[in-house]
Write a protein that holds these residues in place. Structure first.
Motif, PDB file in Angstrom:
ATOM      1  N   VAL A   1      43.918  31.910  38.910  1.00 24.46           N
ATOM      2  CA  VAL A   1      43.232  32.972  39.656  1.00 24.46           C
ATOM      3  C   VAL A   1      41.741  32.881  39.370  1.00 24.46           C
ATOM      4  O   VAL A   1      41.311  32.962  38.213  1.00 24.46           O
ATOM      5  N   HIS A   2      40.939  32.706  40.416  1.00 21.78           N
ATOM      6  CA  HIS A   2      39.481  32.621  40.277  1.00 21.78           C
ATOM      7  C   HIS A   2      38.882  34.029  40.374  1.00 21.78           C
ATOM      8  O   HIS A   2      39.225  34.798  41.276  1.00 21.78           O
ATOM      9  N   HIS A   3      37.997  34.343  39.457  1.00 19.08           N
ATOM     10  CA  HIS A   3      37.347  35.654  39.438  1.00 19.08           C
ATOM     11  C   HIS A   3      35.896  35.485  39.905  1.00 19.08           C
ATOM     12  O   HIS A   3      34.982  35.305  39.098  1.00 19.08           O
ATOM     13  N   ASP A   4      35.719  35.510  41.220  1.00 15.60           N
ATOM     14  CA  ASP A   4      34.385  35.311  41.788  1.00 15.60           C
ATOM     15  C   ASP A   4      33.403  36.385  41.345  1.00 15.60           C
ATOM     16  O   ASP A   4      32.197  36.133  41.266  1.00 15.60           O
ATOM     17  N   ASP A   5      33.922  37.587  41.041  1.00 17.34           N
ATOM     18  CA  ASP A   5      33.027  38.671  40.661  1.00 17.34           C
ATOM     19  C   ASP A   5      32.364  38.433  39.304  1.00 17.34           C
ATOM     20  O   ASP A   5      31.342  39.048  38.991  1.00 17.34           O
ATOM     21  N   LEU A   6      32.942  37.537  38.508  1.00 16.55           N
ATOM     22  CA  LEU A   6      32.361  37.228  37.202  1.00 16.55           C
ATOM     23  C   LEU A   6      31.500  35.967  37.237  1.00 16.55           C
ATOM     24  O   LEU A   6      30.925  35.575  36.217  1.00 16.55           O
ATOM     25  N   GLN A   7      31.433  35.330  38.374  1.00 13.03           N
ATOM     26  CA  GLN A   7      30.648  34.101  38.512  1.00 13.03           C
ATOM     27  C   GLN A   7      29.271  34.409  39.092  1.00 13.03           C
ATOM     28  O   GLN A   7      29.036  35.497  39.611  1.00 13.03           O
ATOM     29  N   GLY A   8      28.369  33.438  39.003  1.00 14.15           N
ATOM     30  CA  GLY A   8      27.052  33.604  39.595  1.00 14.15           C
ATOM     31  C   GLY A   8      25.933  33.311  38.623  1.00 14.15           C
ATOM     32  O   GLY A   8      26.148  32.724  37.548  1.00 14.15           O
ATOM     33  N   PRO A   9      24.706  33.700  38.970  1.00 17.37           N
ATOM     34  CA  PRO A   9      23.547  33.373  38.125  1.00 17.37           C
ATOM     35  C   PRO A   9      23.595  34.095  36.785  1.00 17.37           C
ATOM     36  O   PRO A   9      24.099  35.213  36.679  1.00 17.37           O
TER      37      PRO A   9
ATOM     38  N   ARG B   1      30.093  41.421  28.284  1.00 15.00           N
ATOM     39  CA  ARG B   1      30.774  41.876  29.496  1.00 15.00           C
ATOM     40  C   ARG B   1      31.965  40.974  29.837  1.00 15.00           C
ATOM     41  O   ARG B   1      32.993  41.451  30.319  1.00 15.00           O
ATOM     42  N   LEU B   2      31.827  39.667  29.588  1.00 15.23           N
ATOM     43  CA  LEU B   2      32.914  38.739  29.860  1.00 15.23           C
ATOM     44  C   LEU B   2      34.134  39.065  29.002  1.00 15.23           C
ATOM     45  O   LEU B   2      35.264  39.115  29.509  1.00 15.23           O
ATOM     46  N   PHE B   3      33.910  39.268  27.710  1.00 13.63           N
ATOM     47  CA  PHE B   3      35.027  39.609  26.836  1.00 13.63           C
ATOM     48  C   PHE B   3      35.690  40.908  27.277  1.00 13.63           C
ATOM     49  O   PHE B   3      36.924  41.032  27.278  1.00 13.63           O
TER      50      PHE B   3
ATOM     51  N   THR C   1      37.694  40.311  30.697  1.00 10.14           N
ATOM     52  CA  THR C   1      38.830  39.388  30.663  1.00 10.14           C
ATOM     53  C   THR C   1      39.889  39.780  29.642  1.00 10.14           C
ATOM     54  O   THR C   1      41.041  39.348  29.754  1.00 10.14           O
ATOM     55  N   GLY C   2      39.527  40.555  28.650  1.00  8.43           N
ATOM     56  CA  GLY C   2      40.483  40.892  27.602  1.00  8.43           C
ATOM     57  C   GLY C   2      40.722  39.765  26.620  1.00  8.43           C
ATOM     58  O   GLY C   2      41.704  39.801  25.856  1.00  8.43           O
ATOM     59  N   MET C   3      39.861  38.776  26.594  1.00 12.08           N
ATOM     60  CA  MET C   3      40.008  37.683  25.627  1.00 12.08           C
ATOM     61  C   MET C   3      39.802  38.231  24.214  1.00 12.08           C
ATOM     62  O   MET C   3      38.872  38.999  23.967  1.00 12.08           O
ATOM     63  N   HIS C   4      40.678  37.812  23.286  1.00 10.91           N
ATOM     64  CA  HIS C   4      40.486  38.199  21.890  1.00 10.91           C
ATOM     65  C   HIS C   4      39.949  37.048  21.041  1.00 10.91           C
ATOM     66  O   HIS C   4      39.572  37.241  19.890  1.00 10.91           O
TER      67      HIS C   4
ATOM     68  N   ARG D   1      41.585  32.979  24.832  1.00  7.28           N
ATOM     69  CA  ARG D   1      42.977  33.367  24.670  1.00  7.28           C
ATOM     70  C   ARG D   1      43.085  34.885  24.671  1.00  7.28           C
ATOM     71  O   ARG D   1      42.213  35.579  24.141  1.00  7.28           O
ATOM     72  N   ALA D   2      44.181  35.369  25.237  1.00  3.42           N
ATOM     73  CA  ALA D   2      44.413  36.811  25.347  1.00  3.42           C
ATOM     74  C   ALA D   2      45.862  37.097  25.001  1.00  3.42           C
ATOM     75  O   ALA D   2      46.660  36.196  24.762  1.00  3.42           O
TER      76      ALA D   2
END
Length: 582
Positions: A216-224, A267-269, A272-275, A296-297
């Motif tokens: 699943v691609h998260h376009d909302d988290l991508q960009g400049p 904000r990424l962490f 995404t819920g990555m631990h 990893r989550a």
């Protein structure tokens, strides 16, 4: 690189098996590759030694029938072979004890791992890694690769797959896609790729989450991204500067952010819920290209520093592949710019319509030796030319420019028939250019006293012009044909002349339009004639575009130049319709 389903002589220099074998030699264990039918198509030197069999004795053979044995040395039924079952299921698998038959008749106890991979467009193959074991041990498979450390054999398999898949494309987007599918979900649930652009800006190019077998691609988290700080000690900033890899957690970025990038990481962490995350530079031999973050989550084990060497190796291979892709894209851009400058502006000729198209070879550097030209002559006639200089690269394009410009100069300055002008051109290119071989049609189009249009031409080894009447009658103009340029034979060249019927369409083209692997040239000419006749009623621009779309072979690996001309529906000297360019 074609692997599965390709035909070649095993061991032939430069064949896919030889190329792949050289890649397998970099793996520190026995390795071979099988096609979808289970036939061995590549083998490394260590496997030859372990099996006491030469590559010639292995290539093309069914791996199961040749090698797989039970503990008593008997042929193993296919239904009982674990490797065969995993192979047909198309899934990775491993076993810590099995037996292969050596060339001297003895049994080789082995531990093995197999992994399917994409060998090219719509092609698959399976990599088999094995090494000799001293004693039988329990078999086992790994259900969750991120739940425990990879074995050495799994690490080697993953790196071998990374090398093969990442280096077999020159498309940057495809490289990123393959990188993600390599690591998710095998190593992590999340993959994030930050790239440094050619303007030294950071761009978050990929944020992907693995949900089962779906990415699943998260376009909302991508960009400049914010500017890269010069001295930040935070893990992503250090990786983007090429300083070091690191393991990070949400707590790493909970402190007061020292830069905009640190704030984006927080904000990424959170999003995404990555631990746990492992961050490694993506670098080439020349520069740092970006950073790879694996996250990893859930219940997955956290990354440790021991995981970093493997991730660094994968990121390093990705860096080499991305660098090659960028260099290739730069070359294509330079070549495309050059081609645009080489393509001539078409003249406006009252009473005539002209349309031109140029399509580069899909796997070349955007330019080649195919060309067209049209220009007014000193006596008010119009010259039309189309030709092909051997080659599909910048050298061919440079040779094409030389031939075209020389032909223009001779045609303008010499008040002579097309045949004599091409004779002068043929003599000149032998002495003052590096062009070894070329074809060309040079023609004159001029209006007669009664308002009709006349075509005079000579053909130096080029596919014949096609003339289609307004009613759809199509015929090739096979007169005026002579040998190609560059032979040094110095023969006289013929001329031919024909009146162009009112409303007729003339098609000049290069061989990339009609040549197709596995088919004769006559079949290609017939295909062009039939489609051109069916399209004769269309406006000229539509006629030209549809002709390209219908006739050009789908697997064409050649460039195509196309020039079409249409006479007025009735004898006239009215204003011509505008000329269109590609």
């Amino acid at each position: 690189m074609a692997v599965a389903g390709s035909a070649w002589v095993p061991g032939e220099p430069g064949a896919p098996s030889a190329v792949l074998a050289r890649r397998l030699d970099a793996i520190g264990t026995g390795a071979y590759v099988v096609d979808p039918q289970g036939r061995i198509i590549a083998v490394n030197a260590l496997a030859e030694r372990l099996l006491d069999r030469s590559a010639a004795a292995l290539l093309g053979r069914d791996a199961h029938d040749l090698l797989h044995r039970d503990s008593g040395g008997r042929h193993m039924p296919r239904a009982q072979c674990r490797m065969r079952q995993a192979f047909h299921a198309g899934r990775p698998a491993q076993a810590e004890t099995d037996y292969f038959a050596r060339g001297d008749g003895s049994l080789l106890p082995i531990s093995w791992l197999i992994a399917p991979y994409e060998a090219g467009a719509d092609e698959t193959a399976t990599l088999v890694l094995f090494h000799a074991v001293d004693r039988p041990v329990k078999t086992g498979t790994r259900a969750d690769p991120s739940a425990q450390p990879l074995t050495e054999l799994e690490r080697l398999a993953l790196l071998a797959e990374a090398t093969t898949r990442l280096t077999s494309t020159l498309d940057a987007e495809e490289t990123l896609r393959r990188l993600v599918t390599l690591v998710v979900p095998r190593l992590a649930e999340w993959a994030v790729i930050d790239l440094i652009t050619e303007r030294d800006e950071v761009w978050r190019a990929v944020v992907v989450h693995g949900e089962g077998e779906t990415l699943v691609h998260h376009d909302d988290l991508q960009g400049p991204m914010p500017p890269l700080p010069e001295d930040s000690p935070m893990p992503l900033s250090r990786a983007l500067r090429g300083v070091a890899s690191a393991v990070a957690a949400p707590e790493t970025y909970q402190r007061e952010p020292d830069s905009g990038i640190a704030l984006e990481q927080r904000r990424l962490f959170e999003a995404t819920g990555m631990h746990s995350a492992a961050i490694a530079p993506i670098r080439s031999a020349r520069e740092v290209l970006g950073a790879l973050t694996l996250g990893r989550a859930g219940q997955s084990q956290a990354f440790t520093p021991a995981d970093l060497p493997l991730i660094e190796d994968i990121a390093r291979r990705a860096g080499i592949a991305l660098d090659n892709a960028r260099l290739y894209q730069r070359q294509r851009k330079v070549a495309e710019t050059m081609q645009n400058h080489l393509l001539p502006q078409m003249p406006r000729v009252p009473g005539l319509e002209m349309t031109v198209r140029y399509l580069p070879a899909p796997n070349a550097s955007q330019v080649g030796g195919d060309w067209y030209d049209a220009f007014r002559l000193s006596d008010d006639a119009t010259a039309l030319a189309i030709g092909d200089v051997v080659g599909h690269d910048l050298e061919a394009a440079a040779g094409m420019a030389q031939v075209r410009n020389m032909l223009r100069a001779y045609a303008w300055s010499q008040q002579e028939p097309p045949s004599r002008i091409v004779e002068r051109l043929d003599e000149a290119i032998m002495h003052i250019t590096d062009v070894t071989m070329a074809t060309v049609i040079l023609s004159r189009v001029e209006e007669t006293a009664d308002g009709h249009w006349q075509l005079s031409w000579t053909n130096a080894g080029h596919p014949p012009p096609l003339l289609i009447s307004h009613d759809g009658l199509a015929r090739y103009l096979t007169d005026g044909h002579g040998i190609l340029l560059g032979t040094g034979l110095g023969r006289r060249r013929p001329d031919a002349t024909v009146l162009l019927p009112p409303g007729s369409t003339l098609v000049l083209y290069t061989d990339g339009l009609i040549e197709e692997p596995g088919h004769t040239l006559d079949e290609g000419l017939d295909r062009l004639r039939r489609h051109a006749a069916a399209l004769a009623h269309r406006p000229l621009a539509s006629f030209t575009d549809q002709l390209l779309r219908r006739v050009r072979p789908a697997d064409n690996d050649d460039d195509v130049a196309l020039l079409t001309l249409r006479t007025p529906a009735r004898p006239s000297t009215g204003q011509a319709a505008p000329t269109t360019r590609p």
